[in-house]
Every structure is written in structure tokens, then in C-alpha cells.
Write a protein that holds these residues in place. Structure first.
Motif, PDB file in Angstrom:
ATOM      1  N   MET A 115       0.811  -1.212   0.000  1.00 15.41           N
ATOM      2  CA  MET A 115       0.000   0.000   0.000  1.00 15.41           C
ATOM      3  C   MET A 115       0.844   1.261   0.000  1.00 15.41           C
ATOM      4  N   PHE A 116       2.111   1.153   0.359  1.00 11.94           N
ATOM      5  CA  PHE A 116       2.977   2.328   0.433  1.00 11.94           C
ATOM      6  C   PHE A 116       3.747   2.489  -0.874  1.00 11.94           C
ATOM      7  N   PRO A 117       3.943   3.711  -1.343  1.00 15.57           N
ATOM      8  CA  PRO A 117       4.727   3.923  -2.581  1.00 15.57           C
ATOM      9  C   PRO A 117       6.181   3.520  -2.395  1.00 15.57           C
ATOM     10  N   GLY A 118       6.786   3.056  -3.468  1.00 14.18           N
ATOM     11  CA  GLY A 118       8.135   2.520  -3.386  1.00 14.18           C
ATOM     12  C   GLY A 118       9.182   3.540  -2.997  1.00 14.18           C
ATOM     13  N   PHE A 119       8.973   4.818  -3.368  1.00 14.56           N
ATOM     14  CA  PHE A 119      10.019   5.802  -3.079  1.00 14.56           C
ATOM     15  C   PHE A 119      10.146   6.113  -1.584  1.00 14.56           C
ATOM     16  N   MET A 120       9.193   5.647  -0.769  1.00 20.88           N
ATOM     17  CA  MET A 120       9.322   5.846   0.672  1.00 20.88           C
ATOM     18  C   MET A 120      10.466   5.022   1.255  1.00 20.88           C
ATOM     19  N   SER A 121      10.890   3.993   0.535  1.00 23.11           N
ATOM     20  CA  SER A 121      11.972   3.130   1.025  1.00 23.11           C
ATOM     21  C   SER A 121      13.337   3.542   0.489  1.00 23.11           C
ATOM     22  N   LEU A 122      13.428   4.664  -0.201  1.00 25.46           N
ATOM     23  CA  LEU A 122      14.691   5.047  -0.829  1.00 25.46           C
ATOM     24  C   LEU A 122      15.816   5.234   0.190  1.00 25.46           C
TER      25      LEU A 122
END
Length: 277
Positions: A115-122
Motif C-alpha cells: 500500500m505504500f509507494p516505493g520511493f518511501m523506502s529510498l
């Protein structure tokens, strides 16, 4: 009856307008790649004279390493496609066909993470790669793309496996097949549409990704096409638009061909995987 025909006519008109809005910019870019000069503006969409100079400049420029970036992108996209498809298929096959302790927890965790966008894990991914000394390597890009694909494609694959009758597994076990043989000889051939869908979407995502590639890859000789084309626009702005258009055409060719030849499997895989959760 008249109202139904009017609604159908309006639907066709709307679809035509949408098609024109999508096709016109693409045609403008294609024709601009063959137009002499470097300007963005042109009085006509179709050039009066045609040239291949911009395509030659892409590969002959001393500072613009288009050929190297193209090969880097092909390598990263292909390896990401192979490993992500294999990893996603194995994980979701186990979650679909087997019942074990913690299965629901794993599914819930994957659903929440997706549910979270991938760029939050950058930031955490960047720190992890830095600790592993994998920054500025193509291996880091492939690892992240392959692992991230499980979150985005996993439930589509699981939904497809859920539609396959369990009687096939039971019949194969009666005939003496083990779990690996059932997976390889029965499930994979039946899951060909969904595998094509996952492979194509993963390849496309790795092919056009910019954010993560820009963050990890710092050397010009290791850049991908997205990073390199951004550098062209950022450095020269609109003065090299026609060469940028030529590069955009070459970038779009592989993706277009894949979608054209695999469209049947793509649509069938998507609809089948979404039929049951």
C-alpha cells in the motif's frame, strides 16, 4: 433505443478524442527525431526534409554515452525480469498451495507493504546498500527491482494460482510426483499467461525507472537510459530536443514491440489473476 445509440456514439467520440490526445504527442516526437536542426518548434508536424543525423549523434558523441547506457538498461531490465518473475512465482505458489503457520501474517504484511509507494523506502535502501558496499553497481539495482516486484505482482500471481483446481495437485501426487515436479511440469505451463504479464511489467518498470537509478548509480558509464536522457535535457535544455526525440524513439521501440507481440498473454494474465483473491 435512441438514448442507447446516443450513449454509444458519445462513448466512441470520447474514445477517439482520447486516442488523438495520446497518439499526437507520440507522432510529434517520432517526426521530430527525423527533422533537421535542434529546435523544439516547427510549423508542421511532418518535416519537409528527413535526416538520420540525430540517431548517429547519439552513438558518435564523445560525451553522450547512449550505446553504453542502452546496454546497461537492457542488462538491468532483463536480469530484473528473470529474477523477479522467479522469486514472485516461487513465493506466491507456496502461499497459494500450502497451508503453514504464519501464512496469513505473511499475506497481511505483503498487503500492507504494497500500500505504500516505493520511493518511501529510498533512504533505508540507500543506507543498506551503502553498508553492503553495493552503491554504484548494477547488482544493487537488480536486487531491489527483483525484491520489490514481489509486493506489486505477488497477489496477481497468487490469484492466478488460486484459480487452478487442487485436484491437479492431488492427481500428480497419486502418480508419484513431488512438489517440485508438480510446480515445474503442471503449474508453470498453466501459469504461462500470468508469468508473461509479470515479466513484461517488471521489464517495463526497470526499463523506465529513474528515481532509484539516479540515486544509486553515480558514474556516467553505469547510468541507465532514464538517467542519461535526463542529463541531456538538464544540461542542454531545449537546444538538443531533436536528439532527445531520437533517443526517446529508440527507448520506446523494445517496449512497444513487447506489448504488441505479448498483448494476448498480457490481457489474459491480468484478467485471470484478478478473478480470485
Amino acid at each position: 433505443m435512441i438514448g442507447r445509440k446516443a450513449g454509444l456514439t458519445l462513448s466512441y467520440i470520447l474514445l477517439i478524442v482520447i486516442a488523438i490526445c495520446c497518439i499526437y504527442p507520440s507522432l510529434w516526437v517520432v517526426f521530430s527525431s527525423f527533422r533537421p536542426g535542434t529546435a523544439l518548434f516547427s510549423e508542421t508536424m511532418i518535416p519537409a526534409t528527413w535526416t538520420l543525423t540525430h540517431y548517429k549523434e547519439l552513438f558518435n558523441s564523445d560525451t553522450f554515452m547512449f550505446g553504453t547506457w542502452y546496454w546497461n538498461t537492457v542488462k538491468i531490465a532483463f536480469l530484473s525480469m528473470i529474477f523477479s518473475t522467479l522469486l514472485s512465482t516461487l513465493c506466491m505458489y507456496a502461499l497459494s498451495r500450502f497451508r503453514f503457520k504464519g501464512r496469513q501474517t505473511v499475506l497481511s504484511t505483503l498487503l500492507i507493504l504494497g500500500m505504500f509507494p516505493g520511493f518511501m523506502s529510498l533512504i533505508p535502501v540507500y543506507i543498506l546498500l551503502m553498508q553492503l558496499k553495493l552503491l554504484n553497481t548494477h547488482l544493487a539495482i537488480v536486487m531491489v527491482y527483483a525484491a520489490g516486484a514481489v509486493l506489486f505482482n505477488g497477489f496477481v500471481i497468487k490469484g492466478f494460482f488460486d484459480t487452478i483446481p487442487r485436484s491437479l495437485d492431488e492427481s500428480a501426487r497419486i502418480d508419484g510426483a513431488n512438489h517440485l515436479q508438480i510446480f515445474y511440469r503442471i503449474m508453470l505451463p498453466l501459469a504461462r499467461p500470468i508469468l508473461v504479464y509479470v515479466a513484461l511489467t517488471t521489464f517495463t518498470g526497470a526499463w523506465v525507472d529513474f528515481i532509484f537509478a539516479r540515486l544509486v548509480l553515480t558514474s556516467r558509464d553505469k547510468w541507465t537510459l532514464a538517467v542519461g536522457m535526463y542529463d541531456l535535457v538538464n544540461s542542454f535544455q531545449n537546444s538538443n530536443f531533436t536528439m532527445f526525440a531520437a533517443g526517446a524513439v529508440l527507448i520506446a521501440v523494445p517496449i512497444t514491440l513487447l506489448f504488441v507481440f505479448l498483448q494476448k498473454f498480457l490481457v489474459h494474465g491480468l484478467t485471470s489473476g484478478a478473478s480470485k483473491g
